[in-house]
Scaffold this active site. Structure first.
Site, PDB file in Angstrom:
ATOM      1  N   PHE A   1      65.260  62.597  51.260  1.00 33.68           N
ATOM      2  CA  PHE A   1      63.917  62.325  51.783  1.00 33.68           C
ATOM      3  C   PHE A   1      63.109  63.610  51.711  1.00 33.68           C
ATOM      4  O   PHE A   1      63.524  64.640  52.234  1.00 33.68           O
ATOM      5  CB  PHE A   1      63.960  61.812  53.230  1.00 33.68           C
TER       6      PHE A   1
ATOM      7  N   ASP B   1      65.140  71.859  50.813  1.00 34.53           N
ATOM      8  CA  ASP B   1      64.218  71.240  51.759  1.00 34.53           C
ATOM      9  C   ASP B   1      64.822  71.397  53.155  1.00 34.53           C
ATOM     10  O   ASP B   1      65.745  70.688  53.541  1.00 34.53           O
ATOM     11  CB  ASP B   1      64.035  69.761  51.402  1.00 34.53           C
TER      12      ASP B   1
ATOM     13  N   LYS C   1      58.652  70.409  60.406  1.00 29.97           N
ATOM     14  CA  LYS C   1      59.106  69.825  61.679  1.00 29.97           C
ATOM     15  C   LYS C   1      59.250  70.825  62.837  1.00 29.97           C
ATOM     16  O   LYS C   1      58.307  71.043  63.578  1.00 29.97           O
ATOM     17  CB  LYS C   1      60.395  69.049  61.456  1.00 29.97           C
TER      18      LYS C   1
HETATM   19  C1  LIG Z   1      60.357  64.734  57.720  1.00 35.25           C
HETATM   20  C2  LIG Z   1      60.774  65.306  56.417  1.00 35.25           C
HETATM   21  C3  LIG Z   1      59.854  65.564  55.390  1.00 35.25           C
HETATM   22  C4  LIG Z   1      58.409  65.162  55.521  1.00 35.25           C
HETATM   23  O1  LIG Z   1      57.760  65.899  56.507  1.00 35.25           O
HETATM   24  P1  LIG Z   1      56.306  65.423  57.004  1.00 35.25           P
HETATM   25  O2  LIG Z   1      55.912  66.526  57.948  1.00 35.25           O
HETATM   26  O3  LIG Z   1      56.458  64.098  57.639  1.00 35.25           O
HETATM   27  O4  LIG Z   1      55.435  65.373  55.806  1.00 35.25           O
HETATM   28  C5  LIG Z   1      60.296  66.154  54.242  1.00 35.25           C
HETATM   29  N1  LIG Z   1      61.597  66.487  54.080  1.00 35.25           N
HETATM   30  C6  LIG Z   1      62.516  66.268  55.028  1.00 35.25           C
HETATM   31  C7  LIG Z   1      63.929  66.675  54.806  1.00 35.25           C
HETATM   32  C8  LIG Z   1      62.142  65.657  56.223  1.00 35.25           C
HETATM   33  O5  LIG Z   1      63.064  65.389  57.163  1.00 35.25           O
END
Ligand SMILES: *Cc1c(COP(=O)(O)O)cnc(C)c1O
Length: 427
Positions: A157, A248, A277
């Protein structure tokens, strides 16, 4: 300050929201706000530490933390003090000017990570977009690849913008939004042969693999930790070929795993990584960080109006300084152990319903058996009824991502609620 002293009774009554003029009404909400979310029938109004209260005054233990975002919980005194003072001083200007607190935040991030340079934005998706642009420019300028490809993992994700839903290896997020962005290719996670094969097969003519983008632990895709040997081999492949390794860290970075960065659990360093986050403790901020050799951005290449404004940077610096000053990573490790031990004990009592419990620090998942007639949404709903907020990570995994300041007693209370919830669902 000890962790215990931070959990206080809320000092500000709910009615004091300075802009809310009418009582909460779910029908008018649904008639006004786009229905992009499946919402629980629950309206939250205030919070303190790891607890939140709904509009009826019912108290909940918050093991969602805004989805792994409110690292210091709710209404943390240090964060309240910092953002209050910052907004009274200067909250937003433009990146056309130097912003001292942005520079100091970047310096902190560089001192405590493998990166040499930082770009600030506002969210995880935006941070990954920045990393994708950086990788493409690096491919064109340094690797001489005309059609750069980025490898990503199945069940990953990376966000909800067009490029990041394309990077996300889950068709459910891409459905109905074609045409997707070209230049991505998917491989199974934790499968090194698949990466080696893909690199061999995809290299031809103008086309080539420029970067590999992975989560150190897949969060949304089911709380799946990365395999150390897999990531070490990926690091070697990237060193041998010049392919960029992008991690990420949006969900696992900033202490969530008990280390400051998720990659520290894997014994490797990325070339580029992204954060969001937990970085601002709930104030929106994102970052793209890279080593100096791949910092190819020049003035005009990338920008953000809000990115790195004084308000968000002050909040983030406060979060990072508080993590360090209060030794919160140790709490994450200890509470994580306690939580996993407790969840494993529950799993042992329900072998027909629960497959396993896994995670690092305070990001943990409990996987339910696909044929058990029990979904993660069922467990989450039953837990909420018992005063515990949880969030699924896919249809079969219940996710536990409390604030990093969670206390031993709160973990025990949460374990109790989980056990009661499962007991009620099974009987
Ligand atoms: C939540 C998340 C995103 C997206 O972040 P947003 O602030 O909602 O755009 C991207 N990568 C990972 C691993 C995430 O958990």
């Amino acid at each position: 300050m000890s962790i215990e002293t931070l959990v206080q009774e809320p000092s500000i009554p709910a009615e004091s929201s300075p802009v809310l003029s009418s009582p909460y009404d779910p029908t008018s909400f649904d008639n006004s706000v786009m229905t992009t979310y499946g919402r629980f029938p629950l309206a939250l109004e205030r919070g303190s530490g790891c607890r939140v209260w709904d509009t009826e005054g019912k108290e909940y233990l918050d093991f969602v933390a805004g989805i792994a975002t409110c690292s210091l919980g709710h209404a943390h005194p240090a964060l309240v003090e910092t953002v209050t003072r910052q907004i009274q001083t200067l909250h937003h200007v433009s990146n056309l000017f130097y912003i001292p607190v942005q520079g100091e935040l970047a310096k902190w991030l560089i001192a405590y990570s493998s990166a040499d340079r930082v770009f600030f934005c506002n969210s995880g998706a935006e941070a990954n977009e920045g990393a994708i642009k950086l990788a493409r420019k690096y491919a064109h300028q340094v690797l001489n690849i005309d059609e750069p490809l980025i490898l990503t993992a199945n069940a990953s994700f990376h966000g909800r913008t067009l490029a990041t839903i394309t990077a996300t290896g889950q068709p459910k997020y891409q459905k109905d939004f074609s045409p997707l962005v070209p230049g991505f290719h998917y491989v199974p996670y934790n499968d090194i042969k698949a990466v080696e094969n893909a690199i061999g097969e995809l290299d031809s003519g103008d086309r080539g693999v420029a970067a590999i983008l992975l989560e150190p632990l897949q969060g949304e895709g089911g709380v799946r930790p990365g395999d150390v040997a897999y990531f070490k081999r990926i690091r070697e492949i990237c060193d041998e070929t010049g392919i960029l390794l992008i991690l990420d860290e949006v969900q696992v970075g900033v202490g969530r795993t008990g280390k400051l960065w998720g990659y520290e659990n894997l014994g490797i360093e990325p070339d580029v990584f992204t954060s969001a986050k937990g970085l601002g403790g709930g104030i929106p901020i994102g970052a793209v960080m890279c080593k100096q050799f791949c910092d190819v951005f020049k003035p005009g290449d990338h920008a953000s109006t809000f990115g790195g404004n004084p308000f968000a940077c002050a909040a983030s610096l406060c979060v990072l300084q508080t993590l360090e000053r209060d030794n919160i990573l140790q709490n994450v490790q200890e509470r994580g152990e306690q939580l996993r031990t407790g969840l494993k004990a529950i799993a042992a009592k329900y072998p027909h319903q629960i497959v396993e419990v896994r995670g690092w620090g305070l990001i943990n998942g409990m996987e339910l058996k696909a044929d058990s007639n029990l979904t993660s949404a069922d467990v989450v709903k039953a837990a909420i009824e018992r005063g515990l907020l949880l969030v699924p990570a896919g249809p079969e995994v219940v996710r536990f991502v409390p604030p990093l300041i969670v206390t031993a007693q709160e973990v025990d209370t949460a374990l109790d609620a989980v056990e009661q919830a499962i007991k009620a669902l099974v009987s």
